[in-house]
Design an enzyme around this catalytic site. Structure first.
Site, PDB file in Angstrom:
ATOM      1  N   ASP A   1       0.845  -1.191   0.000  1.00 51.51           N
ATOM      2  CA  ASP A   1       0.000   0.000   0.000  1.00 51.51           C
ATOM      3  C   ASP A   1       0.881   1.241   0.000  1.00 51.51           C
ATOM      4  O   ASP A   1       1.768   1.362   0.831  1.00 51.51           O
ATOM      5  CB  ASP A   1      -0.921  -0.001   1.219  1.00 51.51           C
ATOM      6  CG  ASP A   1      -1.943   1.108   1.108  1.00 51.51           C
ATOM      7  OD1 ASP A   1      -1.898   2.043   1.917  1.00 51.51           O
ATOM      8  OD2 ASP A   1      -2.766   1.080   0.183  1.00 51.51           O
TER       9      ASP A   1
ATOM     10  N   GLY B   1     -29.482  34.106  19.498  1.00 53.50           N
ATOM     11  CA  GLY B   1     -30.780  33.453  19.585  1.00 53.50           C
ATOM     12  C   GLY B   1     -30.618  31.985  19.925  1.00 53.50           C
ATOM     13  O   GLY B   1     -29.491  31.469  19.963  1.00 53.50           O
ATOM     14  N   ASP B   2     -31.741  31.324  20.186  1.00 53.92           N
ATOM     15  CA  ASP B   2     -31.743  29.901  20.527  1.00 53.92           C
ATOM     16  C   ASP B   2     -32.450  29.175  19.386  1.00 53.92           C
ATOM     17  O   ASP B   2     -33.634  29.441  19.119  1.00 53.92           O
ATOM     18  CB  ASP B   2     -32.509  29.748  21.860  1.00 53.92           C
ATOM     19  CG  ASP B   2     -32.564  28.307  22.336  1.00 53.92           C
ATOM     20  OD1 ASP B   2     -32.483  27.403  21.474  1.00 53.92           O
ATOM     21  OD2 ASP B   2     -32.699  28.089  23.545  1.00 53.92           O
ATOM     22  N   PHE B   3     -31.738  28.293  18.704  1.00 57.31           N
ATOM     23  CA  PHE B   3     -32.360  27.685  17.511  1.00 57.31           C
ATOM     24  C   PHE B   3     -33.544  26.773  17.831  1.00 57.31           C
ATOM     25  O   PHE B   3     -34.299  26.424  16.941  1.00 57.31           O
ATOM     26  CB  PHE B   3     -31.335  27.027  16.576  1.00 57.31           C
ATOM     27  CG  PHE B   3     -30.372  26.056  17.210  1.00 57.31           C
ATOM     28  CD1 PHE B   3     -30.811  24.931  17.885  1.00 57.31           C
ATOM     29  CD2 PHE B   3     -28.997  26.259  17.088  1.00 57.31           C
ATOM     30  CE1 PHE B   3     -29.921  24.026  18.433  1.00 57.31           C
ATOM     31  CE2 PHE B   3     -28.086  25.364  17.636  1.00 57.31           C
ATOM     32  CZ  PHE B   3     -28.555  24.240  18.321  1.00 57.31           C
TER      33      PHE B   3
ATOM     34  N   ASP C   1     -26.081  32.025  17.358  1.00 56.71           N
ATOM     35  CA  ASP C   1     -25.740  31.237  18.554  1.00 56.71           C
ATOM     36  C   ASP C   1     -26.300  31.926  19.795  1.00 56.71           C
ATOM     37  O   ASP C   1     -26.794  33.059  19.713  1.00 56.71           O
ATOM     38  CB  ASP C   1     -24.214  31.044  18.656  1.00 56.71           C
ATOM     39  CG  ASP C   1     -23.866  29.701  19.289  1.00 56.71           C
ATOM     40  OD1 ASP C   1     -24.528  29.322  20.285  1.00 56.71           O
ATOM     41  OD2 ASP C   1     -22.948  29.022  18.790  1.00 56.71           O
TER      42      ASP C   1
ATOM     43  N   ARG D   1     -21.289  20.067  14.143  1.00 54.99           N
ATOM     44  CA  ARG D   1     -21.174  19.486  15.494  1.00 54.99           C
ATOM     45  C   ARG D   1     -22.361  19.900  16.372  1.00 54.99           C
ATOM     46  O   ARG D   1     -22.188  20.222  17.537  1.00 54.99           O
ATOM     47  CB  ARG D   1     -19.865  19.935  16.159  1.00 54.99           C
ATOM     48  CG  ARG D   1     -18.691  19.085  15.692  1.00 54.99           C
ATOM     49  CD  ARG D   1     -17.379  19.702  16.027  1.00 54.99           C
ATOM     50  NE  ARG D   1     -17.125  19.782  17.471  1.00 54.99           N
ATOM     51  CZ  ARG D   1     -16.366  18.926  18.158  1.00 54.99           C
ATOM     52  NH1 ARG D   1     -15.837  17.893  17.569  1.00 54.99           N
ATOM     53  NH2 ARG D   1     -16.150  19.122  19.436  1.00 54.99           N
TER      54      ARG D   1
HETATM   55  C1  LIG Z   1       3.086   8.191  -5.752  1.00 58.06           C
HETATM   56  C2  LIG Z   1       2.801   7.251  -6.912  1.00 58.06           C
HETATM   57  C3  LIG Z   1       1.862   6.254  -6.799  1.00 58.06           C
HETATM   58  N1  LIG Z   1       1.588   5.406  -7.865  1.00 58.06           N
HETATM   59  C4  LIG Z   1       0.542   4.347  -7.741  1.00 58.06           C
HETATM   60  O1  LIG Z   1      -0.418   4.702  -6.771  1.00 58.06           O
HETATM   61  C5  LIG Z   1      -1.110   3.516  -6.367  1.00 58.06           C
HETATM   62  C6  LIG Z   1      -1.259   3.581  -4.843  1.00 58.06           C
HETATM   63  O2  LIG Z   1      -2.442   2.998  -4.459  1.00 58.06           O
HETATM   64  P1  LIG Z   1      -2.518   1.632  -3.637  1.00 58.06           P
HETATM   65  O3  LIG Z   1      -3.792   1.660  -2.891  1.00 58.06           O
HETATM   66  O4  LIG Z   1      -1.282   1.421  -2.857  1.00 58.06           O
HETATM   67  O5  LIG Z   1      -2.553   0.510  -4.781  1.00 58.06           O
HETATM   68  P2  LIG Z   1      -3.651   0.193  -5.899  1.00 58.06           P
HETATM   69  O6  LIG Z   1      -3.235   0.787  -7.177  1.00 58.06           O
HETATM   70  O7  LIG Z   1      -5.034   0.577  -5.424  1.00 58.06           O
HETATM   71  O8  LIG Z   1      -3.584  -1.347  -6.020  1.00 58.06           O
HETATM   72  P3  LIG Z   1      -3.887  -2.452  -4.890  1.00 58.06           P
HETATM   73  O9  LIG Z   1      -2.555  -2.935  -4.393  1.00 58.06           O
HETATM   74  O10 LIG Z   1      -4.656  -3.521  -5.509  1.00 58.06           O
HETATM   75  O11 LIG Z   1      -4.730  -1.843  -3.814  1.00 58.06           O
HETATM   76  C7  LIG Z   1      -0.257   2.338  -6.773  1.00 58.06           C
HETATM   77  O12 LIG Z   1      -0.878   1.684  -7.880  1.00 58.06           O
HETATM   78  C8  LIG Z   1       1.055   2.981  -7.244  1.00 58.06           C
HETATM   79  O13 LIG Z   1       1.647   2.243  -8.264  1.00 58.06           O
HETATM   80  C9  LIG Z   1       2.262   5.533  -9.055  1.00 58.06           C
HETATM   81  O14 LIG Z   1       1.997   4.808 -10.022  1.00 58.06           O
HETATM   82  N2  LIG Z   1       3.238   6.506  -9.149  1.00 58.06           N
HETATM   83  C10 LIG Z   1       3.537   7.374  -8.146  1.00 58.06           C
HETATM   84  O15 LIG Z   1       4.423   8.253  -8.302  1.00 58.06           O
END
Ligand SMILES: Cc1cn([C@@H]2O[C@H](COP(=O)(O)OP(=O)(O)OP(=O)(O)O)[C@@H](O)[C@H]2O)c(=O)[nH]c1=O
Length: 632
Positions: free
Chosen positions: A88, A521-523, A495, A538
């Site tokens: 990720d 005022g008081d809503f 408020d 909020r």
């Molecule tokens: C900063 C940057 C990011 N990316 C892409 O951004 C996605 C991140 O998203 P993720 O959620 O990590 O991945 P995903 O694409 O949703 O795929 P998955 O792993 O199935 O969740 C990935 O694609 C990366 O390459 C680039 O291609 N170039 C860049 O310079």
């Protein structure tokens, strides 16, 4: 080839890449790894604020992506892979975590935030080893992260929109692709380029070495958790160098040494210094000396156990004005801090050390100084200060939370137990009972409103409205943001008289605030000022459904068809199980009000009941989300 032994270890295994990212597939394909692609169905909705650092969030998401695929393949397809790799990538800037933009407007927000600044790209990676035993899936997770710093040039509006219209930002974290057109925005990169693209190949290979070529047991004391292996590079490894090719055996070796430690009875207790003693043959974790085997050590629970101590350390340092002092003086030794705040040297030193370990202060040989984020958010005089909310948390919420058990048992607020005063009229009796409490409460509401106003004001396009009325708008922080964003809008803050009498010293200096007016005022009781957009920020979370119906029917009666209603609240997920910050906020409402936090569909049905339609919800990633609807 030097790489071959490392990747060769995976040659005989069924490897699955749990990612739809074409970039990740290409990076791994290019080095000759053979794998199957099974994109993960895990939704990236973990509550970001529940992670101490952004990289922990990226690691956890990567792990959940990989585990979802491992489980699905095992259960649904009866095919258990040997290894599942999840990743990720996130971008962090100014305390924000940026993922993939949801639309062009979102991409615009992200890229303008990155313009002219350095940001970090974190990729969390999880390598999940799977094993099917008696038809049950067993998994061993190894995870790590890599950080790369990237600096963007100043982006003109024209360049920014040209880039957005190219379509490139949409499936990329932070809204850019460094490997293509996005590379034109970049001034420099510090660190692994492929990590930015989506997969930190170098660190991945080092991790494989660590897993498949563990160092001989007598060198185990060189290993640090989550650092690259003690082998400086994976290049010199060959198959002959290792007598073990299984990550399980490696873990066992660690376990053995842990048990040795426990029976030795001294020298390296979890509370002691993290300097590695020569007789401590264990992997050593980071700042608090806890030896961590991620699978066996209940780190999440320990973090929660400690949570109140960390909160209180922050509260006390804020109350004693430590961050103000360090903002003014730069760097000070603990003794100087102690003398200035009139406190003991030993106590002050421990407080400062704890704050430094929590990332609030820097500690060097010269002394203690504020981190950038302490200067921005903790010093009481800074533009975006949270000081007011911190003091409110210490003086008001903390005593209430000590009665959480009674609140849960009785299902009611605990104002009487905490402060010896019944709250028949919540605001008059609890928050406006004295000048001091009122000012503290208003300062708290002001800090939260300032922190969230930009995201709430830009969550929807409100440019068609000319007049707005912010009901319970307190110091006008959101109103002031709205008139900046929409120059044709005039906002009335409505408020209670006690509040309106005190708003003047919260107004921005040097900003033209004419389009914001304050009316008392008081809503619940008084007529509402006329407007074509009503705002409740909020407010609804303070009240029962019955009282909300009273308020919404008044607003609905005041609205002509086409009028808008903007709510900002922490929105719970419909199953009420994922958004921990919002769920904790709901407990916060329990201890002090008759209200609660609600889910998107709960708000939708309350609104639709009063003739509001097209209910849209935007999760902002900030402390308040936004809900917008129109009167039909
Ligand atoms: C900063 C940057 C990011 N990316 C892409 O951004 C996605 C991140 O998203 P993720 O959620 O990590 O991945 P995903 O694409 O949703 O795929 P998955 O792993 O199935 O969740 C990935 O694609 C990366 O390459 C680039 O291609 N170039 C860049 O310079």
């Amino acid at each position: 080839m030097a790489l071959k032994p490392v990747l060769g270890k995976l040659g005989s295994k069924r490897v699955v890449l749990a990612s739809a990212s074409p970039r990740r597939q290409e990076i791994l394909c290019n080095v000759g790894l053979r794998f199957e692609v099974v994109p993960s169905w895990f939704k990236e909705t973990l509550e970001k604020s529940s992670f101490a650092t952004p990289y922990k969030y990226a690691i956890e998401t990567a792990k959940q992506k990989a585990l979802e695929v491992a489980n699905r393949m095992h259960v649904k397809h009866l095919r258990t892979p040997d290894i599942v790799i999840g990743a990720d990538t996130i971008v962090t800037v100014d305390e924000y975590i940026l993922e993939k933009p949801v639309d062009k407007q979102d991409a615009y927000r992200m890229l303008s935030r990155l313009s002219g600044k350095e940001h970090s790209v974190f990729t969390g990676v999880a390598i999940v080893h799977c094993n099917s035993k008696d038809n049950r899936l067993e998994t061993e997770v190894t995870d790590f992260y890599e950080e790369t710093k990237v600096k963007f040039a100043d982006l003109s509006e024209e360049l920014l929109w040209d880039y957005i219209h190219s379509g490139e930002p949409m499936d990329k974290a932070g809204g850019y692709g460094i490997q293509a057109l996005g590379g034109m925005l970049v001034e420099y990169v510090h660190g692994d380029f492929l990590n930015v693209v989506g997969f930190p190949l170098n660190h991945f290979c080092k991790k494989l070495v660590e897993l498949y070529y563990p160092p001989p047991k007598h060198t185990l004391h060189h290993i640090k958790h989550d650092s690259v292996p003690s082998v400086e590079t994976f290049e010199n490894i060959s198959d002959e160098e290792s007598d073990s090719s299984s990550p399980i055996q490696y873990k066992d070796a660690i376990k053995m040494d842990r048990s040795k430690l426990h029976s030795s009875g001294g020298g390296c207790s979890p509370g002691s210094s993290n300097i590695i003693k020569p007789n401590c043959m264990v992997p050593v974790e980071n700042w608090n000396g806890v030896m961590e085997n991620p699978d066996k050590f209940p780190s999440k629970i320990v973090e929660l156990l400690d949570g109140f101590r960390a909160s209180k350390a922050l509260f006390v340092a804020s109350k004693l004005k430590v961050f103000d002092l360090l903002k003014n003086k730069g760097v000070l030794q603990s003794v100087d801090v102690a003398n200035t705040i009139n406190a003991s040297v030993c106590g002050t030193e421990r407080l400062l050390d704890a704050c430094a370990a929590l990332g609030l202060l820097e500690k060097t040989i010269q002394g203690y100084s504020n981190t950038d984020s302490a200067n921005t958010y903790l010093a009481s005089d800074s533009e975006d200060s949270l000081h007011g909310y911190i003091i409110h948390s210490n003086d008001h919420l903390w005593p209430l939370f000590t009665h959480l058990e009674s609140a849960v048992k009785e299902g009611t607020m605990q104002n009487y137990r905490a402060f010896g005063k019944k709250s028949e009229n919540l605001f008059q009796d609890s928050y406006y009972q004295s000048m001091e409490v009122k000012q503290r409460f208003m300062a708290a509401m002001h800090s939260i409103a300032k922190l969230t106003a930009k995201d709430v004001a830009t969550a929807f396009d409100l440019s068609q409205f000319r007049s707005a009325c912010d009901l319970g708008g307190c110091t006008g922080a959101l109103a002031n943001e709205l008139v900046q964003k929409y120059p044709n809008l005039k906002v009335t803050v409505f408020d209670l008289p006690e509040v309106i009498a005190n708003v003047s010293h919260f107004q921005p200096v040097g900003q033209h605030t004419a389009p914001v007016t304050f009316t008392s005022g008081d809503f619940f009781k008084d007529n509402l000022p006329a407007a074509d957009l009503y705002i409740l920020s909020r407010i609804l979370h303070d009240w029962t459904d019955e009282k909300i119906h009273v308020l919404l029917s008044k607003i609905s009666a005041a609205c002509k068809p086409g009028c808008g209603l903007l709510l900002s609240e922490m929105v719970l997920d419909d199953e009420k199980k994922n958004r921990s910050t919002a769920l904790l906020q709901s407990l916060n409402m329990l201890v002090q009000t008759e209200g609660k936090e609600r889910s998107g569909s709960e708000y939708q049905s309350l609104l639709e009941h009063h003739g509001f339609t097209s209910v849209k919800i935007r999760l902002t990633g900030n402390l308040l989300d936004a809900i917008f609807c129109t009167k039909c």
